[in-house]
Write a protein that holds these residues in place. Structure first.
Motif, short mmCIF file in Angstrom:
data_model
loop_
_atom_site.label_atom_id
_atom_site.label_comp_id
_atom_site.label_asym_id
_atom_site.label_seq_id
_atom_site.Cartn_x
_atom_site.Cartn_y
_atom_site.Cartn_z
N SER A 36 -74.88 108.87 -28.24
CA SER A 36 -74.82 109.72 -27.04
C SER A 36 -74.06 111.01 -27.28
O SER A 36 -74.30 112.01 -26.60
N GLY A 37 -73.12 110.97 -28.21
CA GLY A 37 -72.24 112.13 -28.41
C GLY A 37 -71.24 112.28 -27.29
O GLY A 37 -70.58 113.31 -27.15
N GLU A 38 -71.11 111.26 -26.44
CA GLU A 38 -70.22 111.36 -25.28
C GLU A 38 -69.20 110.24 -25.21
O GLU A 38 -68.38 110.23 -24.29
N THR A 39 -69.26 109.27 -26.10
CA THR A 39 -68.36 108.11 -26.01
C THR A 39 -66.90 108.56 -26.03
O THR A 39 -66.47 109.27 -26.95
N ALA A 40 -66.16 108.15 -25.00
CA ALA A 40 -64.80 108.67 -24.82
C ALA A 40 -63.92 108.38 -26.03
O ALA A 40 -63.17 109.26 -26.49
N ASP A 41 -63.99 107.16 -26.56
CA ASP A 41 -63.12 106.80 -27.68
C ASP A 41 -63.47 107.61 -28.93
O ASP A 41 -62.59 108.00 -29.70
N THR A 42 -64.75 107.84 -29.13
CA THR A 42 -65.16 108.60 -30.33
C THR A 42 -64.76 110.07 -30.18
O THR A 42 -64.33 110.71 -31.15
N ARG A 43 -64.87 110.57 -28.96
CA ARG A 43 -64.40 111.94 -28.72
C ARG A 43 -62.91 112.06 -28.98
O ARG A 43 -62.44 113.03 -29.58
N ALA A 44 -62.17 111.06 -28.52
CA ALA A 44 -60.71 111.11 -28.71
C ALA A 44 -60.37 111.02 -30.20
O ALA A 44 -59.45 111.69 -30.67
N ALA A 45 -61.13 110.20 -30.93
CA ALA A 45 -60.89 110.09 -32.38
C ALA A 45 -61.17 111.45 -33.05
O ALA A 45 -60.43 111.88 -33.95
N MET A 46 -62.22 112.12 -32.58
CA MET A 46 -62.53 113.44 -33.13
C MET A 46 -61.36 114.41 -32.91
O MET A 46 -60.94 115.11 -33.83
N LYS A 47 -60.85 114.40 -31.69
CA LYS A 47 -59.74 115.32 -31.36
C LYS A 47 -58.52 115.01 -32.24
O LYS A 47 -57.84 115.92 -32.72
N ILE A 65 -66.63 107.63 -53.80
CA ILE A 65 -65.57 108.25 -52.98
C ILE A 65 -64.94 107.15 -52.15
O ILE A 65 -65.67 106.38 -51.51
N PRO A 66 -63.61 107.07 -52.10
CA PRO A 66 -63.00 106.08 -51.20
C PRO A 66 -63.43 106.35 -49.75
O PRO A 66 -63.36 107.49 -49.28
N ALA A 67 -63.89 105.32 -49.10
CA ALA A 67 -64.32 105.49 -47.70
C ALA A 67 -63.70 104.38 -46.87
O ALA A 67 -63.47 103.27 -47.35
N GLU A 68 -63.40 104.71 -45.62
CA GLU A 68 -62.82 103.72 -44.71
C GLU A 68 -63.53 103.83 -43.38
O GLU A 68 -63.96 104.91 -42.99
N VAL A 69 -63.62 102.70 -42.69
CA VAL A 69 -64.27 102.73 -41.37
C VAL A 69 -63.25 102.28 -40.34
O VAL A 69 -62.53 101.31 -40.55
N GLU A 70 -63.21 103.01 -39.25
CA GLU A 70 -62.22 102.73 -38.20
C GLU A 70 -62.95 102.57 -36.88
O GLU A 70 -63.87 103.33 -36.59
N TYR A 71 -62.52 101.63 -36.04
CA TYR A 71 -62.97 101.64 -34.66
C TYR A 71 -62.41 102.90 -34.01
O TYR A 71 -61.20 103.13 -34.04
N ALA A 72 -63.28 103.68 -33.37
CA ALA A 72 -62.80 104.90 -32.72
C ALA A 72 -61.77 104.57 -31.64
O ALA A 72 -60.83 105.33 -31.40
N SER A 73 -61.94 103.40 -31.03
CA SER A 73 -61.02 103.03 -29.94
C SER A 73 -59.61 102.73 -30.45
O SER A 73 -58.65 102.74 -29.68
N GLU A 74 -59.47 102.44 -31.73
CA GLU A 74 -58.16 102.13 -32.30
C GLU A 74 -57.54 103.34 -33.00
O GLU A 74 -56.32 103.44 -33.15
N PHE A 75 -58.42 104.21 -33.44
CA PHE A 75 -58.04 105.28 -34.36
C PHE A 75 -56.77 106.02 -33.94
O PHE A 75 -55.78 106.08 -34.67
N ARG A 76 -56.78 106.55 -32.73
CA ARG A 76 -55.66 107.42 -32.36
C ARG A 76 -54.41 106.66 -31.98
O ARG A 76 -53.34 107.23 -31.85
#
Ligand code: M6R
Length: 612
Positions: free
Chosen positions: A353-364, A324-335
Motif C-alpha cells: 500500500s505504501g501507507e502502512t503506519a509502522d513501515t512509514r515510521a521505520a522509514m522516518k 552483502i550482510p542483510a537483516e530483516v526487521e519487523y517495521a513495527s519493532e524497528f524504531r
C-alpha cells in the motif's frame, strides 16, 4: 484502515458516494455511512454496522439527496463496530459532519475540555471529539476554514478527514496527517477519496494531499494550504490503472483473480528492467542511490506481514548472490529497539500500500539515523513511495483482496532484480550466471501459468482438510519464508490456526503437536536442502502427521513420503519461492472458500493498517 469518500459538484452525490464506498470497502468493512447536504442546507445522514451493500438496503435514497456529501467505511479503532460508532460523526448540534481515518491520540483530554465548555457526546469515538472541537472553534470564529485549522493545531495523532458544515454548505474541507487523501478533479466536480479506486470511474486527474495540508473544495474550485495557512501548489497527476483492474472480471473473489493474474503482474514487475541477452538489470528509480547501494556495508529490509516475509526471502537473496550482510526487521519493532543504523547502511522498505503506519515510521527512523532508504511499493503516489530516497514500483496493479498474493510475488521479483543488479556490480555473479538467471525470468510467467491452470486439483485437498484445527508449514532456506507466508494466508482467510517453521526447527518443539489430525505442508523443491527435508518429512510421517508436499514436477520419489503432492516446475533458488507460493495461495483460498469464509474481507482485518 478506513475508507473516505466525498463529492461536491452538480450531480446527486449519493450514488457516487455509495459506488466509492463499495470500491473502498477493502480498506475497512465493519460499518459505513454517508452524510449529504440537501437543498435546504440541512445535513442528512445514514450510518450502520455491516457491509456497504447491506447498509444500502436500509436507507431511503430520496432522504439523502444533495450535491455535496461525504462517506466512510470503517475499521474500528476506538469503540465497538456498531451503528452508533459508525461514521460520519457530528458535533452535538449536528452542524458539523466528519469522516475520519486515523487516531486522535489526545482525544480524552480534548473531550474533558469540551465537556467543561458544555459539550456532550453520544459515541465512544475520538472522531466525535474532533467534530465538537471544530464546532467549538466555529462558534468563536464564525469561519469554517479557520475553525478546522485551529482545531487541527490542538490535535495529536493521525487523520485523513473530510468535513461538512451546514452553515457553509457549499464546501467540503479535507485535511491529512498520516492517512492518505486525494482529490479527483472532474469537470465542475471534485471527488475526494482515500485512494484512487473511488475516483477512477469519474476522472484520472488527481492531486495527492501531503501530511500537514488541508484543502477547501468548492463546486468549481479548490485551494490547498498547509494547516498553518501557507498556500500550496501541487501538480495534477494521472491515475495509471483502468477500472477493469479493480473489478472481479468474472472471478468469484478478488483474491482468486489476483492469484490468477500473477503471470501478468510478474511480467509488469520486470518488463523493461532486464536485458535478457546480457542479464543486466537496470532499475531507473534506484539510479540516484546506486553508489550507496553498491557500496552498502549492510542492507536492512523492513515491512509488515506479507511484506516482511518477502523481506526475509530478500535477505537470503542478497546474502547468497551478492555476499552483502542483510537483516530483516519487523517495521513495527524497528524504531522501538533503538536500532544501530549507520550512514553507509541501506534500508529497504517493502509495502504494497505504501501507507502502512509502522513501515512509514521505520522509514522516518532510518532517515533520521542517516541511512539511505529505498521503497519497494505497489501503490503509485503513496506516502512511502513519495518519501523514500529512491524506489522501485512493483507494478502489480491494484490489489483488492485483503490477503496479499500478487503483490508478494512481485515484491519477490523486485528483490530479485535488486539482487541481480548488485551482483552484477560486485561481480559476485559471472556474466554466464546472469544470462542463465535472466533466461529463467523469461520462462517464469509460463511456469506460473502452468501451476494456475491446475488449480482445480486443489479443491479436492481443500475439501479433505477444511475442518482441520491446525496446520504446520515447513520449509528450508529460501523456502522457509514461503512456509511463513503460506501459514499467514491460511490463518487470515480461513481462521484455521497455522504456523510456519524452518523445517529442521520442528524437532525442537513443534513436533510435540504432531498426530494423525495434523496436516503438515512441506515445501520441498529439489535443491541443496532436499535430502534434509526428506528426513524431516519422515520424522512427521513416523508420528502419523498428514503430509502435503509442494514438489517439483519431475520428483517422483516424493510420492513415497507424501499423502498429497502439489507439483510446480523447478526453477533456480532465486525464483523458486515465487513458484512455490502459488500452490499455497490456492490451498488457503480453496480451504477458506470451502468453509464459506469471506475470502476478500476476512474478519477483523483491513487491507492496509494506517494506524500503529
Ligand atoms: O500494505 P503493506 O504491504 O505495507 O501491508 C503489510 C501487511 O499489513 C500486509 O502484508 C498483511 O499482512 C496482509 N493482510 C497479508 O496478506
Amino acid at each position: 484502515m478506513c475508507g473516505i469518500v466525498g463529492y461536491i459538484g452538480r450531480r446527486n452525490s449519493l450514488s457516487i458516494l455509495m459506488e466509492g464506498l463499495k470500491r473502498l470497502e477493502y480498506r475497512g468493512y465493519d460499518s459505513a455511512g454517508v452524510a449529504v447536504i440537501n437543498d435546504s442546507k440541512d445535513i442528512n445522514f445514514f450510518k450502520k454496522a455491516g457491509k456497504v451493500k447491506e447498509i444500502e438496503e436500509h436507507f431511503d435514497p430520496d432522504a439523502l439527496s444533495g450535491t455535496t456529501g461525504i462517506g466512510h467505511t470503517r475499521w474500528a479503532t476506538h469503540g465497538a463496530p456498531n451503528d452508533t460508532n459508525a461514521h460520519p460523526h457530528f458535533d452535538m448540534g449536528k452542524n458539523i459532519a466528519i469522516v475520519h481515518n486515523g487516531i486522535i491520540e489526545n482525544y480524552k483530554s480534548l473531550k474533558r475540555k469540551l465537556e467543561s465548555a458544555g459539550f456532550s457526546f453520544s459515541t465512544e469515538t475520538d472522531t466525535e471529539v474532533l467534530a465538537n472541537l471544530i464546532e467549538f472553534h466555529f462558534r468563536n470564529t464564525n469561519d469554517f476554514e479557520k475553525a478546522v485549522r485551529i482545531a487541527l493545531t490542538d490535535v495529536e495523532g493521525t487523520y485523513g478527514i473530510a468535513i461538512l458544515n451546514k452553515k457553509e454548505p457549499d464546501k467540503i474541507i479535507i485535511a491529512r496527517m498520516g492517512s492518505p487523501l486525494m482529490l479527483g478533479l472532474g469537470k465542475d466536480e471534485t471527488i475526494i477519496s482515500s485512494d484512487a479506486a473511488a475516483i477512477i470511474n469519474h476522472t484520472k486527474n488527481v492531486i495527492y494531499l501531503e501530511d500537514g495540508e488541508m484543502a477547501v473544495i468548492k463546486r468549481d474550485s479548490f485551494q490547498i494550504k498547509t494547516i498553518s495557512d501557507e498556500d500550496i501548489f501541487r501538480e495534477v497527476q494521472k491515475i495509471e490503472f483502468d477500472l477493469t483492474e479493480i473489478e472481479k472480471s468474472g472471478f468469484e473473489h478478488f483474491m482468486l483473480k489476483e492469484i490468477c493474474e500473477q503471470p501478468d503482474s510478474i511480467q509488469n514487475t520486470y518488463r523493461g528492467r532486464i536485458n535478457f541477452e546480457t542479464g543486466v538489470v537496470k532499475l531507473g528509480g534506484l539510479e540516484n542511490v546506486s553508489d550507496k547501494l553498491f557500496n552498502a556495508k549492510r542492507i536492512i529490509i523492513t515491512g509488515c506481514g506479507t511484506a516482511w516475509h518477502a523481506g526475509l526471502v530478500g535477505e537470503y537473496m542478497l546474502e547468497h548472490y551478492c555476499r552483502i550482510p542483510a537483516e530483516v526487521e519487523y517495521a513495527s519493532e524497528f524504531r522501538y529497539r533503538n536500532p544501530i543504523i549507520n550512514r553507509d547502511d541501506v534500508v529497504i522498505l517493502i509495502s504494497q500500500s505504501g501507507e502502512t503506519a509502522d513501515t512509514r515510521a521505520a522509514m522516518k527512523e532510518a532517515q533520521r539515523l542517516g541511512a539511505t532508504t529505498i521503497g519497494i511499493v505497489n501503490v503509485v503516489g503513496s506516502t512511502i513511495a513519495r518519501e523514500v530516497d529512491a524506489g522501485t514500483y512493483i507494478h502489480a496493479g491494484p490489489e483488492i483482496g485483503v490477503a496479499s498474493t500478487k503483490a508478494f510475488t512481485s515484491q519477490l521479483m523486485s528483490l530479485a532484480l535488486i539482487t541481480l543488479m548488485i551482483a552484477n556490480n560486485k561481480g559476485t555473479l559471472s556474466e554466464k550466471q546472469l544470462i542463465e538467471i535472466a533466461s529463467e525470468v523469461k520462462v517464469l510467467p509460463e511456469k506460473m501459468k502452468h501451476i494456475i491452470d491446475k488449480r482445480n486439483d486443489y479443491k479436492f485437498i481443500a475439501e479433505e482438510f477444511k475442518d482441520a484445527k491446525n496446520f504446520l508449514y515447513l520449509g528450508r532456506g529460501f523456502n522457509f519464508p514461503v512456509a511463513l507466508e503460506g501459514a499467514l494466508k491460511l490463518k487470515e482467510i480461513s481462521y484455521i490456526h497455522a504456523e510456519g517453521y524452518p523445517a529442521a526447527e520442528m524437532k525442537h518443539g513443534p513436533i510435540a503437536l504432531i498426530d494423525e489430525n495434523m496436516p503438515v505442508v512441506f515445501i520441498a523443491p529439489k535443491d541443496s536442502t532436499y535430502d534434509k527435508i526428506i528426513s524431516n518429512i519422515e520424522e512427521i510421517k513416523a508420528r502419523k502427521g498428514k503430509i502435503i508436499t509442494i514438489a517439483n514436477e519431475d520428483d517422483m520419489e516424493i510420492s513415497n513420503y507424501s499423502d498429497y503432492v502439489l507439483r510446480v516446475p523447478a526453477s533456480v533458488p532465486l525464483f523458486a519461492p515465487i513458484l512455490n507460493s502459488i500452490p499455497l495461495q490456492f490451498l488457503s483460498y480453496y480451504i477458506a472458500a470451502a468453509r464459506n469464509c469471506n475470502v476478500d474481507q476476512p474478519r477483523n482485518l483491513a487491507k492496509s493498517v494506517t494506524v500503529e
